[in-house]
Design a protein around this motif. Structure first.
Motif, mmCIF file in Angstrom:
data_model
loop_
_atom_site.group_PDB
_atom_site.id
_atom_site.type_symbol
_atom_site.label_atom_id
_atom_site.label_comp_id
_atom_site.label_asym_id
_atom_site.label_seq_id
_atom_site.Cartn_x
_atom_site.Cartn_y
_atom_site.Cartn_z
ATOM 1 N N GLU A 1 -0.972 12.821 10.881
ATOM 2 C CA GLU A 1 -0.075 11.774 10.371
ATOM 3 C C GLU A 1 -0.668 10.391 10.605
ATOM 4 O OE1 GLU A 1 2.179 15.434 11.247
ATOM 5 O OE2 GLU A 1 0.868 14.216 12.491
ATOM 6 N N GLY A 2 -1.291 10.201 11.752
ATOM 7 C CA GLY A 2 -1.943 8.932 12.032
ATOM 8 C C GLY A 2 -3.092 8.666 11.083
ATOM 9 N N ARG A 3 -3.927 9.680 10.847
ATOM 10 C CA ARG A 3 -5.060 9.514 9.917
ATOM 11 C C ARG A 3 -4.574 9.175 8.521
ATOM 12 N NH1 ARG A 3 -7.169 13.827 12.848
ATOM 13 N NH2 ARG A 3 -6.334 15.369 11.397
ATOM 14 N N ALA A 4 -3.609 9.935 8.033
ATOM 15 C CA ALA A 4 -3.105 9.711 6.674
ATOM 16 C C ALA A 4 -2.502 8.315 6.545
ATOM 17 C CB ALA A 4 -2.079 10.782 6.308
ATOM 18 N N THR A 5 -1.771 7.881 7.557
ATOM 19 C CA THR A 5 -1.134 6.563 7.526
ATOM 20 C C THR A 5 -2.173 5.447 7.567
ATOM 21 O OG1 THR A 5 0.856 7.470 8.572
ATOM 22 C CG2 THR A 5 0.550 5.068 8.677
ATOM 23 N N ILE A 6 -3.165 5.563 8.436
ATOM 24 C CA ILE A 6 -4.219 4.542 8.536
ATOM 25 C C ILE A 6 -4.937 4.384 7.200
ATOM 26 C CG2 ILE A 6 -6.490 4.068 9.549
ATOM 27 C CD1 ILE A 6 -5.319 5.112 12.228
ATOM 28 N N CYS B 1 0.824 -1.212 0.000
ATOM 29 C CA CYS B 1 0.000 0.000 0.000
ATOM 30 C C CYS B 1 0.860 1.266 0.000
ATOM 31 C CB CYS B 1 -0.916 0.024 1.220
ATOM 32 S SG CYS B 1 -2.241 -1.195 1.179
ATOM 33 N N LYS B 2 1.961 1.234 0.737
ATOM 34 C CA LYS B 2 2.802 2.430 0.850
ATOM 35 C C LYS B 2 3.568 2.700 -0.429
ATOM 36 C CE LYS B 2 6.628 4.475 3.375
ATOM 37 N NZ LYS B 2 7.701 4.358 2.405
ATOM 38 N N GLY B 3 4.145 1.673 -1.023
ATOM 39 C CA GLY B 3 4.954 1.885 -2.217
ATOM 40 C C GLY B 3 6.037 2.919 -1.956
ATOM 41 N N ALA B 4 6.181 3.878 -2.841
ATOM 42 C CA ALA B 4 7.186 4.936 -2.702
ATOM 43 C C ALA B 4 6.623 6.180 -2.018
ATOM 44 C CB ALA B 4 7.734 5.304 -4.078
ATOM 45 N N ASP B 5 5.380 6.105 -1.534
ATOM 46 C CA ASP B 5 4.745 7.285 -0.938
ATOM 47 C C ASP B 5 5.453 7.732 0.330
ATOM 48 O OD1 ASP B 5 2.754 7.402 -2.890
ATOM 49 O OD2 ASP B 5 1.409 6.098 -1.745
ATOM 50 N N ILE B 6 5.507 9.038 0.514
ATOM 51 C CA ILE B 6 6.047 9.623 1.745
ATOM 52 C C ILE B 6 4.996 10.485 2.440
ATOM 53 C CG2 ILE B 6 8.447 9.523 0.995
ATOM 54 C CD1 ILE B 6 8.247 12.493 0.259
ATOM 55 N N ALA B 7 3.853 10.669 1.780
ATOM 56 C CA ALA B 7 2.763 11.475 2.316
ATOM 57 C C ALA B 7 1.452 10.948 1.750
ATOM 58 C CB ALA B 7 2.952 12.942 1.939
ATOM 59 N N ALA B 8 0.367 11.411 2.366
ATOM 60 C CA ALA B 8 -0.964 11.020 1.901
ATOM 61 C C ALA B 8 -1.950 12.110 2.301
ATOM 62 C CB ALA B 8 -1.378 9.684 2.509
ATOM 63 N N ASN B 9 -3.141 12.016 1.774
ATOM 64 C CA ASN B 9 -4.181 12.972 2.084
ATOM 65 C C ASN B 9 -4.762 12.687 3.472
ATOM 66 O OD1 ASN B 9 -5.931 15.125 1.270
ATOM 67 N ND2 ASN B 9 -7.563 13.618 1.060
ATOM 68 N N ASP B 10 -4.811 13.710 4.316
ATOM 69 C CA ASP B 10 -5.483 13.591 5.605
ATOM 70 C C ASP B 10 -6.977 13.713 5.320
ATOM 71 O OD1 ASP B 10 -6.742 13.969 8.052
ATOM 72 O OD2 ASP B 10 -5.464 15.633 8.678
ATOM 73 N N LEU C 1 -9.506 14.225 7.093
ATOM 74 C CA LEU C 1 -10.243 15.231 7.852
ATOM 75 C C LEU C 1 -10.011 16.638 7.299
ATOM 76 C CD1 LEU C 1 -12.084 15.783 10.291
ATOM 77 C CD2 LEU C 1 -10.017 16.039 11.660
ATOM 78 N N THR C 2 -8.735 16.974 7.054
ATOM 79 C CA THR C 2 -8.404 18.330 6.600
ATOM 80 C C THR C 2 -8.268 18.426 5.081
ATOM 81 O OG1 THR C 2 -6.022 17.962 6.734
ATOM 82 C CG2 THR C 2 -7.141 18.754 8.740
ATOM 83 N N GLU C 3 -8.163 17.269 4.427
ATOM 84 C CA GLU C 3 -7.923 17.186 2.983
ATOM 85 C C GLU C 3 -6.596 17.830 2.578
ATOM 86 O OE1 GLU C 3 -11.350 18.308 0.702
ATOM 87 O OE2 GLU C 3 -12.642 16.922 1.794
ATOM 88 N N LYS C 4 -5.645 17.862 3.499
ATOM 89 C CA LYS C 4 -4.303 18.378 3.228
ATOM 90 C C LYS C 4 -3.328 17.215 3.111
ATOM 91 C CE LYS C 4 -4.919 22.783 5.540
ATOM 92 N NZ LYS C 4 -4.455 23.674 6.597
ATOM 93 N N ILE C 5 -2.341 17.387 2.254
ATOM 94 C CA ILE C 5 -1.291 16.381 2.127
ATOM 95 C C ILE C 5 -0.472 16.397 3.414
ATOM 96 C CG2 ILE C 5 0.784 15.702 0.854
ATOM 97 C CD1 ILE C 5 -1.836 15.226 -0.651
ATOM 98 N N THR C 6 -0.300 15.223 3.990
ATOM 99 C CA THR C 6 0.338 15.076 5.298
ATOM 100 C C THR C 6 1.387 13.976 5.226
ATOM 101 O OG1 THR C 6 -1.763 15.679 6.318
ATOM 102 C CG2 THR C 6 -0.154 14.601 7.735
ATOM 103 N N ARG C 7 2.508 14.198 5.878
ATOM 104 C CA ARG C 7 3.541 13.158 5.904
ATOM 105 C C ARG C 7 3.014 11.928 6.616
ATOM 106 N NH1 ARG C 7 6.257 12.009 10.516
ATOM 107 N NH2 ARG C 7 6.059 13.442 12.250
ATOM 108 N N LEU C 8 3.599 10.792 6.294
ATOM 109 C CA LEU C 8 3.217 9.537 6.941
ATOM 110 C C LEU C 8 3.952 9.389 8.269
ATOM 111 C CD1 LEU C 8 3.353 7.192 3.824
ATOM 112 C CD2 LEU C 8 1.345 8.284 4.851
#
Length: 119
Positions: A83-88, A39-48, A50-57
């Motif tokens: 970070e927890g939300r984006a990672t989950i 699921c992670k692949g090369a990603d270092i961030a994801a969409n939160d 709740l805020t719809e902002k790109i957030t680090r993992l």
């Protein structure tokens, strides 16, 4: 989740992928189960969500698990931070089979692992 209870060996994962300038030094490597690594692949961030902002993992080398996550009585993981939300969400941590496995391992006394509660 401790590696000993998984059906497959953990993968060695780059926290910051080499694609994004991460190195092969031990400070940039961690163990990840196959589903999380896929699921992670090369990603270092994801969409939160709740805020719809790109957030680090979540970074297992820099962050403390309990600061970002919690375990609910039903076995689902909850977030404490963006970070927890984006990672989950990115790692699909709360898919039904993964929650079921956490509950089984909790009943067997294998989860959470005392020295590393990370799933």
């Amino acid at each position: 989740m401790p590696e000993l209870v998984r059906h497959a060996k953990f993968h060695i994962d780059h926290i910051i992928s080499t694609k994004h300038g991460g190195g092969d030094d031990s400070e940039n490597l961690c163990l990840a189960c196959a589903p999380c690594n896929r699921c992670k692949g090369a990603d270092i961030a994801a969409n939160d969500p709740l805020t719809e902002k790109i957030t680090r993992l979540f970074n297992p080398r820099l962050d403390t698990w309990d600061d970002h996550f919690r375990i609910y009585p039903d076995g689902a993981l909850g977030e404490r931070t963006p970070e927890g939300r984006a990672t989950i969400v990115l790692l699909r941590i709360n898919q039904a089979p993964r929650i079921e496995q956490r509950n089984i391992e909790r009943l067997l006394g294998n989860y959470p692992c005392q020295n590393n509660p990370s799933p």
